[in-house]
Scaffold this motif. Structure first.
Motif, PDB file in Angstrom:
ATOM      1  N   CYS A 217     -27.475 100.499 -27.063  1.00  0.00           N
ATOM      2  CA  CYS A 217     -26.181  99.824 -27.219  1.00  0.00           C
ATOM      3  C   CYS A 217     -25.631 100.684 -28.166  1.00  0.00           C
ATOM      4  O   CYS A 217     -26.246 101.657 -29.071  1.00  0.00           O
ATOM      5  N   ASN A 218     -24.156 100.400 -28.558  1.00  0.00           N
ATOM      6  CA  ASN A 218     -23.625 100.804 -29.745  1.00  0.00           C
ATOM      7  C   ASN A 218     -24.009 100.502 -30.968  1.00  0.00           C
ATOM      8  O   ASN A 218     -24.166  99.483 -31.464  1.00  0.00           O
ATOM      9  N   THR A 293     -24.586  93.041 -27.937  1.00  0.00           N
ATOM     10  CA  THR A 293     -23.780  93.800 -28.227  1.00  0.00           C
ATOM     11  C   THR A 293     -23.255  94.721 -27.080  1.00  0.00           C
ATOM     12  O   THR A 293     -22.225  95.127 -26.860  1.00  0.00           O
ATOM     13  N   LYS A 294     -24.236  94.740 -26.058  1.00  0.00           N
ATOM     14  CA  LYS A 294     -23.917  95.499 -24.743  1.00  0.00           C
ATOM     15  C   LYS A 294     -22.941  94.738 -24.069  1.00  0.00           C
ATOM     16  O   LYS A 294     -22.003  95.113 -23.638  1.00  0.00           O
ATOM     17  N   THR A 297     -19.376  95.186 -25.262  1.00  0.00           N
ATOM     18  CA  THR A 297     -18.893  96.496 -25.248  1.00  0.00           C
ATOM     19  C   THR A 297     -18.690  96.978 -23.713  1.00  0.00           C
ATOM     20  O   THR A 297     -18.204  97.916 -23.430  1.00  0.00           O
ATOM     21  N   GLN A 298     -18.970  95.947 -22.762  1.00  0.00           N
ATOM     22  CA  GLN A 298     -18.764  96.601 -21.255  1.00  0.00           C
ATOM     23  C   GLN A 298     -17.458  96.071 -20.785  1.00  0.00           C
ATOM     24  O   GLN A 298     -16.803  95.143 -21.155  1.00  0.00           O
TER      25      GLN A 298
END
Length: 298
Positions: A217-218, A293-294, A297-298
């Motif tokens: 992830c970021n 987090t994933k 951000t999708q």
């Protein structure tokens, strides 16, 4: 201020000199040396060592050398030490002349470690209470080359780092370090074995690099989310990260008619996101913070 071997303990440097030799030896023995190091969780081809029979080790804040003595006795170690106190430096140079070319007379936090070590190196030390968190943040910056840390620090901080989700001690550094390291609480050290005695108990912990090579992830957002959540730990995650994500967070709170038409996967994903957002930060483990987090951000 108390002295040890003519070296004055300085409050500004957070110095408390360990005087119990048996504890010093036990700390050094907690360092996993080459044949002891359990590399079954790591890819052998990824491990870079300058010599198959020696391990590079950096001791932070040796003070009067109570750990240094035992580290120098270990033939499997190539030792470097970092000390900022001029009195300690003078004492170490006189007592351990073999440190002549390996004594870094600088603040650990300011040392570009990649210029000192080729490949991996372990970290050990009786960390000054006042900068222990900063030391760990620097360890994270060098996580690809620091496979192991053995250290003594304030008991409360040690418990925090090793704590599991769902506990009051669990916090920012708990998550950030546990994302990359397995953390073991080894033993407690009482106040009377220091000069001067600190007002709190200490503890020794060991960090061993885990198998993770990427968060998936970021990483910048991952850190921001964790810090934002724990800085407002009484709030739900939804409320604590709202200023951080703005409209994107609002989109995660609802399932549009169009999404419903796209099928169950979208609905399930939105549902999982909503469930995580309704929790408080101490309820999430590392994997859930990565998942959050994933999803955001999708």
């Amino acid at each position: 201020m108390a002295t040890q071997f003519g070296v004055k303990a300085k409050k500004a440097l957070g110095q408390h000199f360990l005087t119990d030799e048996s504890i010093a030896k036990k700390i050094v023995e907690s360092l996993l040396l080459p044949e002891d190091f359990n590399s079954s969780n790591r890819q052998q081809e990824e491990v870079q060592k300058p010599s198959p029979d020696k391990m590079q080790v950096l001791e932070i804040g040796p003070g009067t050398g109570v750990l240094t003595k035992y580290l120098l006795q270990e033939e499997r170690i190539r030792l470097e030490v970092a000390e900022i106190d001029t009195e300690s430096i003078e004492y170490l140079q006189k007592t351990y002349p073999q440190l002549l070319y390996s004594l870094q007379q600088r603040d650990f936090l300011q040392i570009p470690l990649e210029k000192i070590f080729a490949g991996e190196f372990a970290v050990i030390g009786n960390f000054p209470y006042n900068i222990s968190s900063q030391i760990f943040f620097k360890v994270l910056d060098y996580k690809e080359t620091i496979p192991q840390v053995v250290c003594m620090l304030q008991k409360e901080v040690a418990e925090r780092l090793a704590s599991a989700p769902g506990t009051k001690a669990y916090g920012i550094l708990s998550v950030l370090l546990q994302a990359w390291y397995d953390i073991e609480y080894l033993f407690t050290v009482h106040e009377h074995v220091f000069n001067p005695p600190p007002k709190v108990k200490s503890a020794v912990i060991r960090l061993t690099r885990n198998t993770r090579t990427d968060l998936g992830c970021n990483e910048i957002l991952f850190k921001l989310i964790i810090k934002s959540c724990f800085n407002q730990r009484r709030k739900t995650i939804r409320n604590s990260i709202k200023p951080l994500l703005g409209k994107r967070l609002d989109m995660c709170n609802t399932i549009s008619a169009k999404e419903r038409e796209m099928g169950k996967d979208i609905i399930i994903k939105s549902s999982v996101t909503s469930e995580l957002l309704d929790l408080r930060p101490e309820q999430l483990d590392v994997e859930q913070f990565i998942e959050l987090t994933k999803l955001l951000t999708q």
